[in-house]
Design a protein around this motif. Structure first.
Motif, PDB file in Angstrom:
ATOM      1  N   ALA A  84       0.828  -1.210   0.000  1.00 52.01           N
ATOM      2  CA  ALA A  84       0.000   0.000   0.000  1.00 52.01           C
ATOM      3  C   ALA A  84       0.860   1.257   0.000  1.00 52.01           C
ATOM      4  O   ALA A  84       1.838   1.355   0.740  1.00 52.01           O
ATOM      5  CB  ALA A  84      -0.924   0.000   1.224  1.00 52.01           C
ATOM      6  N   ASP A  87      -0.255   8.048   1.373  1.00 49.94           N
ATOM      7  CA  ASP A  87      -0.673   9.328   0.790  1.00 49.94           C
ATOM      8  C   ASP A  87       0.125  10.506   1.331  1.00 49.94           C
ATOM      9  O   ASP A  87       0.310  11.511   0.652  1.00 49.94           O
ATOM     10  CB  ASP A  87      -2.166   9.568   1.060  1.00 49.94           C
ATOM     11  CG  ASP A  87      -3.046   8.551   0.348  1.00 49.94           C
ATOM     12  OD1 ASP A  87      -2.601   8.007  -0.683  1.00 49.94           O
ATOM     13  OD2 ASP A  87      -4.167   8.304   0.823  1.00 49.94           O
ATOM     14  N   GLN A 180      -1.873   1.161 -10.052  1.00 50.06           N
ATOM     15  CA  GLN A 180      -2.304   0.955  -8.670  1.00 50.06           C
ATOM     16  C   GLN A 180      -3.821   0.781  -8.612  1.00 50.06           C
ATOM     17  O   GLN A 180      -4.557   1.414  -9.367  1.00 50.06           O
ATOM     18  CB  GLN A 180      -1.900   2.149  -7.807  1.00 50.06           C
ATOM     19  CG  GLN A 180      -0.403   2.347  -7.689  1.00 50.06           C
ATOM     20  CD  GLN A 180      -0.069   3.522  -6.801  1.00 50.06           C
ATOM     21  OE1 GLN A 180      -0.768   3.803  -5.833  1.00 50.06           O
ATOM     22  NE2 GLN A 180       1.007   4.216  -7.115  1.00 50.06           N
ATOM     23  N   LYS A 181      -4.255  -0.101  -7.718  1.00 52.26           N
ATOM     24  CA  LYS A 181      -5.678  -0.360  -7.560  1.00 52.26           C
ATOM     25  C   LYS A 181      -6.074  -0.224  -6.096  1.00 52.26           C
ATOM     26  O   LYS A 181      -5.220  -0.269  -5.209  1.00 52.26           O
ATOM     27  CB  LYS A 181      -6.017  -1.770  -8.066  1.00 52.26           C
ATOM     28  CG  LYS A 181      -5.761  -1.969  -9.545  1.00 52.26           C
ATOM     29  CD  LYS A 181      -6.145  -3.373  -9.983  1.00 52.26           C
ATOM     30  CE  LYS A 181      -5.900  -3.568 -11.478  1.00 52.26           C
ATOM     31  NZ  LYS A 181      -6.258  -4.950 -11.923  1.00 52.26           N
ATOM     32  N   GLU A 182      -7.367  -0.066  -5.863  1.00 53.37           N
ATOM     33  CA  GLU A 182      -7.869  -0.044  -4.498  1.00 53.37           C
ATOM     34  C   GLU A 182      -7.614  -1.405  -3.857  1.00 53.37           C
ATOM     35  O   GLU A 182      -7.968  -2.439  -4.421  1.00 53.37           O
ATOM     36  CB  GLU A 182      -9.369   0.258  -4.485  1.00 53.37           C
ATOM     37  CG  GLU A 182      -9.735   1.656  -4.965  1.00 53.37           C
ATOM     38  CD  GLU A 182      -9.334   2.735  -3.978  1.00 53.37           C
ATOM     39  OE1 GLU A 182      -9.111   2.391  -2.788  1.00 53.37           O
ATOM     40  OE2 GLU A 182      -9.240   3.909  -4.390  1.00 53.37           O
ATOM     41  N   LEU A 183      -6.981  -1.416  -2.708  1.00 55.00           N
ATOM     42  CA  LEU A 183      -6.639  -2.669  -2.050  1.00 55.00           C
ATOM     43  C   LEU A 183      -7.780  -3.129  -1.147  1.00 55.00           C
ATOM     44  O   LEU A 183      -8.358  -2.313  -0.417  1.00 55.00           O
ATOM     45  CB  LEU A 183      -5.359  -2.504  -1.223  1.00 55.00           C
ATOM     46  CG  LEU A 183      -4.101  -2.236  -2.054  1.00 55.00           C
ATOM     47  CD1 LEU A 183      -2.937  -1.875  -1.138  1.00 55.00           C
ATOM     48  CD2 LEU A 183      -3.741  -3.437  -2.907  1.00 55.00           C
ATOM     49  N   LYS A 187      -7.547   1.430   2.998  1.00 49.04           N
ATOM     50  CA  LYS A 187      -7.994   2.708   2.463  1.00 49.04           C
ATOM     51  C   LYS A 187      -7.118   3.181   1.313  1.00 49.04           C
ATOM     52  O   LYS A 187      -7.540   3.986   0.498  1.00 49.04           O
ATOM     53  CB  LYS A 187      -8.001   3.766   3.580  1.00 49.04           C
ATOM     54  CG  LYS A 187      -8.999   3.475   4.699  1.00 49.04           C
ATOM     55  CD  LYS A 187      -8.943   4.560   5.757  1.00 49.04           C
ATOM     56  CE  LYS A 187      -9.943   4.284   6.880  1.00 49.04           C
ATOM     57  NZ  LYS A 187      -9.888   5.320   7.932  1.00 49.04           N
ATOM     58  N   ASN A 188      -5.883   2.699   1.256  1.00 44.78           N
ATOM     59  CA  ASN A 188      -4.939   3.176   0.255  1.00 44.78           C
ATOM     60  C   ASN A 188      -4.945   2.323  -1.006  1.00 44.78           C
ATOM     61  O   ASN A 188      -5.395   1.187  -1.007  1.00 44.78           O
ATOM     62  CB  ASN A 188      -3.520   3.191   0.841  1.00 44.78           C
ATOM     63  CG  ASN A 188      -3.397   4.140   2.009  1.00 44.78           C
ATOM     64  OD1 ASN A 188      -4.111   4.011   2.985  1.00 44.78           O
ATOM     65  ND2 ASN A 188      -2.492   5.088   1.907  1.00 44.78           N
ATOM     66  N   LYS A 189      -4.384   2.884  -2.055  1.00 49.21           N
ATOM     67  CA  LYS A 189      -4.179   2.139  -3.289  1.00 49.21           C
ATOM     68  C   LYS A 189      -2.814   1.458  -3.248  1.00 49.21           C
ATOM     69  O   LYS A 189      -1.986   1.753  -2.390  1.00 49.21           O
ATOM     70  CB  LYS A 189      -4.252   3.071  -4.502  1.00 49.21           C
ATOM     71  CG  LYS A 189      -5.641   3.590  -4.812  1.00 49.21           C
ATOM     72  CD  LYS A 189      -5.634   4.382  -6.111  1.00 49.21           C
ATOM     73  CE  LYS A 189      -7.041   4.829  -6.487  1.00 49.21           C
ATOM     74  NZ  LYS A 189      -7.055   5.563  -7.776  1.00 49.21           N
TER      75      LYS A 189
END
Length: 317
Positions: A84, A87, A180-183, A187-189
């Motif tokens: 992840a 941000d 990158q994708k939503e994990l 909450k993070n990509k």
């Protein structure tokens, strides 16, 4: 004071704050301020600011995070590393070991940096649970150690024990070349990498051949497979209408593996597996197994004029 990648810190001798984005040495950290500049700062000149940044799990006191089961139906059962992004802290990434299975994982993570080993995580990860196990700077990817995951799979159910898994993973730039994708459950990509697909496959032809003999008296040899193996479930089981999707896939994979092993024993030059198109799950599964088989020279789509993209030809060494 001990700092970790992603920690939000404040300078002691001046009014400046930022995130820890690099560990330069045992006494110096790289801190990126709000303007995006990374500044080398002595640890003695920093203090933590609570309530900011990522709350990491200490390596010597892992705290598995429970994950809601209903949220994992979009991902195939297995063991994954979710890498992840952070941000707030620039190039920092956080490694979450995710257990998408009904079993409990007893995990040890040891890093290998050019022959120097360090135990960085140990603990139990509950069924459909997750734990933060490591953090690093993506900008220093070439300097990352090799990761040695040692996992014991524990189940309370009446099932045959699974052999312990040992997965060695050296992350490369190609692991992070995709978007990158939503994990899941985070909450993070970032990137999701499956670990239990990385267990190396080693086949001893002699032991494999011996395994097909029931006893020395029976002298029973393995039967040579057909040159073309149809893996459609209706060809393998008459009762396929009563089977769940996972059960059908397991039967197809087992039939594929038996035919592959027999082809190796009988020194086949090549063999064709007819898997159909469908949603591509069976095709992807057998391609992964083929690519890890040390006796395979290459593989390709078989006779497109006859099968389209519904069959794979395997060429042996």
């Amino acid at each position: 004071m001990k700092f970790k990648l992603g920690d939000f810190v404040r300078f002691v001798d001046e009014k400046r704050e930022g995130y820890v984005t690099r560990i330069i040495d045992t006494q110096t950290l790289g801190v990126t301020d709000e303007d995006g500049f990374e500044i080398p700062v002595a640890m003695s000149n920093l203090t933590s600011v609570h309530g900011h940044g990522v709350v990491a799990v200490e390596p010597d006191a892992p705290k598995p995070i429970q994950v809601n089961v209903p949220g994992v139906n979009k991902i195939e059962n297995g063991i994954y590393v979710a890498v992840a992004t952070d941000d707030k802290a620039g190039n920092v990434v956080h490694f979450h070991l995710q257990n998408y299975s009904p079993n409990i994982l007893l995990v040890g993570l040891i890093t290998d940096r050019k022959g120097k080993y360090a135990g960085v995580f140990h603990g139990a990860i509950e069924s459909y649970g997750s734990a933060l196990v490591y953090s690093a700077s993506l900008a220093e990817l070439d300097l990352w150690p090799e990761f040695n995951f040692q996992m014991v799979v524990f189940s309370k159910a009446d099932v045959k024990p699974i052999d312990p898994l040992v997965v060695r993973k050296k992350f490369r730039a190609k692991d992070f070349s995709t978007e990158q994708k939503e994990l899941p459950q985070l909450k993070n990509k970032g990137w999701l990498i499956r670990l239990d697909d990385l267990v190396p496959v080693t086949i001893d032809p002699q032991k494999l051949k011996e395994s097909f003999f029931k006893s020395s008296e029976e002298k029973r040899t393995v039967e040579a497979p057909q040159k073309e193996i149809d893996l459609h479930i209706e060809k393998l089981r008459d009762d396929h209408h009563f089977l769940e999707a996972d059960e059908m896939l397991q039967i197809q994979i087992s039939h594929f593996q038996t035919a592959m092993d027999a082809a190796v024993v009988h020194h086949f030059d090549k063999i064709v597996f007819i898997h159909g198109t469908g949603n591509g799950t069976l095709r992807d599964k057998i391609h992964k197994l083929i690519s890890r088989n040390p006796h395979v020279k290459t593989y390709m789509d078989a006779r497109k004029e006859k099968f389209g993209y519904g069959a794979t030809e395997v060429v042996f060494k």
